[in-house]
Design an enzyme around this catalytic site. Structure first.
Site, PDB file in Angstrom:
ATOM      1  N   HIS A 188     -18.925  -4.320 -15.174  1.00 36.55           N
ATOM      2  CA  HIS A 188     -19.560  -3.607 -14.053  1.00 36.55           C
ATOM      3  C   HIS A 188     -19.301  -2.106 -14.167  1.00 36.55           C
ATOM      4  CE1 HIS A 188     -20.802  -7.049 -11.607  1.00 36.55           C
ATOM      5  NE2 HIS A 188     -19.838  -7.645 -12.279  1.00 36.55           N
ATOM      6  N   ASP A 246      -3.801  -2.385   5.605  1.00 39.44           N
ATOM      7  CA  ASP A 246      -3.947  -3.264   6.762  1.00 39.44           C
ATOM      8  C   ASP A 246      -4.543  -2.405   7.871  1.00 39.44           C
ATOM      9  OD1 ASP A 246      -2.649  -5.124   5.236  1.00 39.44           O
ATOM     10  OD2 ASP A 246      -0.829  -5.196   6.449  1.00 39.44           O
ATOM     11  N   ASP A 417      -0.479 -16.363   3.574  1.00 39.73           N
ATOM     12  CA  ASP A 417       0.678 -15.755   4.252  1.00 39.73           C
ATOM     13  C   ASP A 417       1.781 -16.797   4.407  1.00 39.73           C
ATOM     14  OD1 ASP A 417      -0.735 -13.291   4.784  1.00 39.73           O
ATOM     15  OD2 ASP A 417      -1.812 -14.345   6.354  1.00 39.73           O
TER      16      ASP A 417
END
Ligand code: 1PR
Length: 569
Positions: A188, A246, A417
């Site tokens: 790509h 986050d 998690d």
């Protein structure tokens, strides 16, 4: 010039559009079969799955016009599926390709390496005297499970098309093709940083006449026989360094990059001795910067991939979360390495009762410019459902299955998690006996000494524990069709103690798909350690990068000094 871009309607093609815009090239989307007649150059960024691509092209009446366009001798540049579609067929699909290159696309062998082949590898010129478009020593970004094997004995005509080849494990495959008016890359360029942008720009800046050939020229047989390339003993796939952000709204409603200590993202509430200033900020969401600004900064610093996780998405539908989609869109306009978006990728229902399947949620992120989506909680629930089913297999309806079918498994990351559950090794007789890790008596982590533990999956950002181990999850999501595993650790998150090597090793040995180690990085040496001791393909950090304690360049220098292959510069 009439530059057109072909979007078959179900692939994450925004990245290529963004790269063209950033390079100053304007283009028009092909929206009907007639548009092929107006195109004087055509780029087909066919990201996704072969089957879906060919079916969509056929159902929209675009397959035959595409074939005619290519045979007419006008310039064509295909990326990934846009290159693969030139071939006869693909073992990924029952649909036929265009049959211009007489050779099948086959699955990469995963017995000696992780598949998908995901990351930065070199494209080696089949004829070094012809270095027109691809830079021989540059790294380009690959993400695929199927390829055209380079086999001049079996497929001599296809070998004539090979412009570059790439070595992965023991396999040598065609990583780009070039003949007459056709150029195609398996990698790509739009996600290959500066090297990829240079390649796209070079092709577009050349006069169209230089890429144009007489009709049918691509069918002509070359007189000389192809060189037979000998596979190198070692591939040049690099280890990847991922910067993770986050993201959540702070108490004023602004989206910020935050960072938890073991997933608690609020500043510690001050004690009675704290200053008045601290007292006013106590308990606020920790704010470490703006997502787009940090994403751009990490791209320029050499991050191999970026990850944006919407960590409070479980509270509402991401489709209603327009600011997050806007963040993804703006970041994707500035960042030319792969971008993974996570948080809330699942079937959702709006307050007014409108249902949105996970595929639609993922589609919104892909259209905004994401290259991969990361699925957390929903993946745990999907594996639980699969294990409880009579046939012990997926029913085709989970987010992982539906997104992988439409966009290819390489577009689906599962973010897990896990949390340690400590048990007494002498008395534990539960279902995870075979997965127990025993703490070393001299461990630096005091609670590990003399103990044993297993890793339990959680959902909703660690708020709820589920009856599933990380090994069950890893094996389960691989069967459902995930293309990569991102392994966090609630115990290590934000501690700077180093990656949880026991956890990462356990997961890595359970699956064949690539694994990204996450949580706990505190120094550049921790990255060397996790690569050397677990063999993972990538490692991710957040806190040390956000706080400027260790830079991405420091990490890469350390890896390079330790003879671990990385993309420098
Ligand atoms: O469950 O599909 O909606 O996805 C939610 C996603 O948000 C999951 O990928 C989950 O890991 C993430 N998430 C939810 N709550 C939190 C939180 O921190 N309160 N963040 C959270 C998880 C882990 C990594 C972190 C590494 C490295 N954060 O993203 O960046 O641990 O940190 P470090 O280098 O500072 O140690 P769904």
């Amino acid at each position: 010039m009439g530059l057109y871009l072909l979007d078959y309607g179900a692939g994450n093609v925004q990245s290529l559009a963004n790269s063209l815009t950033s390079l100053g090239h304007s283009f028009t989307w092909i929206s009907s079969p007639d548009d092929f007649q107006h195109a004087t150059s055509l780029v087909f960024p066919g990201v996704g799955a072969f089957e879906t691509a060919v079916q969509h092209l056929a159902s929209r009446g675009l397959l035959q016009p595409l074939r005619e366009y290519i045979l007419s001798g006008k310039p064509y540049f295909g990326v990934c599926i846009g290159m693969q579609v030139l071939f006869q067929s693909s073992s990924e699909s029952s649909s036929e390709g265009l049959g211009i290159i007489p050779c099948p696309i086959e699955r990469l062998d995963d017995t000696d390496k992780a598949v998908p082949h995901m990351g930065w590898n070199t494209a080696d010129l089949a004829c070094p005297e012809d270095p027109e478009q691809v830079a021989d020593s540059a790294y380009y970004y690959f993400v695929h499970s199927y390829c055209a094997k380079y086999d001049p004995h079996k497929y001599p005509d296809a070998a004539q098309w090979a412009y570059t080849t790439t070595q992965y494990g023991q396999e040598l495959f065609i990583s780009s093709v070039r003949k007459a008016n056709v150029f195609g890359t398996q990698f790509h360029p739009e996600k290959s940083g500066a090297a990829g942008l240079r390649l796209i720009d070079a092709w577009l800046r050349k006069p169209e006449s230089a890429h144009t050939s007489s009709p049918g020229a691509i069918s002509a047989h070359a007189s000389s026989s192809p060189r037979v390339l000998i596979p190198k003993s070692e591939h040049r796939l690099t280890k990847r360094i991922v910067a993770c952000m986050d993201v959540r709204a702070n108490d004023d409603g602004d989206l910020v990059v935050t960072k938890g200590d073991q997933y608690d993202v609020r500043e510690k509430t001050p004690t009675s001795t704290a200053s008045t200033v601290a007292a006013t900020t106590g308990g606020a969401v920790r704010n470490l910067g703006k997502p787009v600004a940090l994403a751009s900064q990490y791209y320029l610093a050499g991050a191999d991939e970026l990850c944006l996780l919407n960590i409070t998405s479980f509270r509402h539908s991401p489709l209603r979360d327009q600011p997050m989609i806007a963040v993804v869109r703006t970041a994707a306009e500035r960042v030319f390495v792969p971008l993974t978006i996570g948080g809330g990728i699942k079937d959702t229902v709006d307050p007014d009762g409108t249902k949105h399947p996970a595929l639609e949620v993922a589609g919104a992120y892909f259209r905004a410019g994401a290259d991969k989506v990361s699925i957390g909680s929903e993946a745990v629930l999907a594996v639980e459902k699969m294990l409880a089913s009579e046939k012990n297999e997926g029913d085709g309806t989970s987010a992982i299955e539906t997104i992988a079918y439409a966009y290819g498994r390489q577009a689906v990351v599962v973010s897990v998690d896990p949390r340690r559950v400590y048990v007494d090794p002498e008395t534990y007789d539960g279902p995870y006996k075979g997965e127990l890790i025993r703490g070393r008596p001299d461990s630096k982590v005091i609670e590990e000494r003399g103990k044993a533990w297993w890793y339990q999956c959680t959902v909703s950002g660690g708020r709820e524990s589920r009856p599933l181990s990380v090994v069950q999850l890893a094996k389960g999501v691989e069967r459902l069709g995930a293309g990569e595993l991102l392994v966090n650790s609630i115990d290590r998150d934000g501690t700077g103690l180093g990656f949880d090597l026991d956890l990462i090793r356990l997961v890595k040995s359970s699956v064949r798909i690539p694994v990204v180690a996450s949580s706990g990085a505190g120094t550049a040496e921790h990255f060397c350690q996790v690569f050397k001791e677990t063999g993972v393909e990538a490692a991710l950090a957040a806190g040390i990068f956000h706080r400027g304690e260790v830079g991405i360049k420091d990490v890469k220098k350390c890896l390079n000094d330790n003879e671990i292959r990385v993309r420098l510069g």
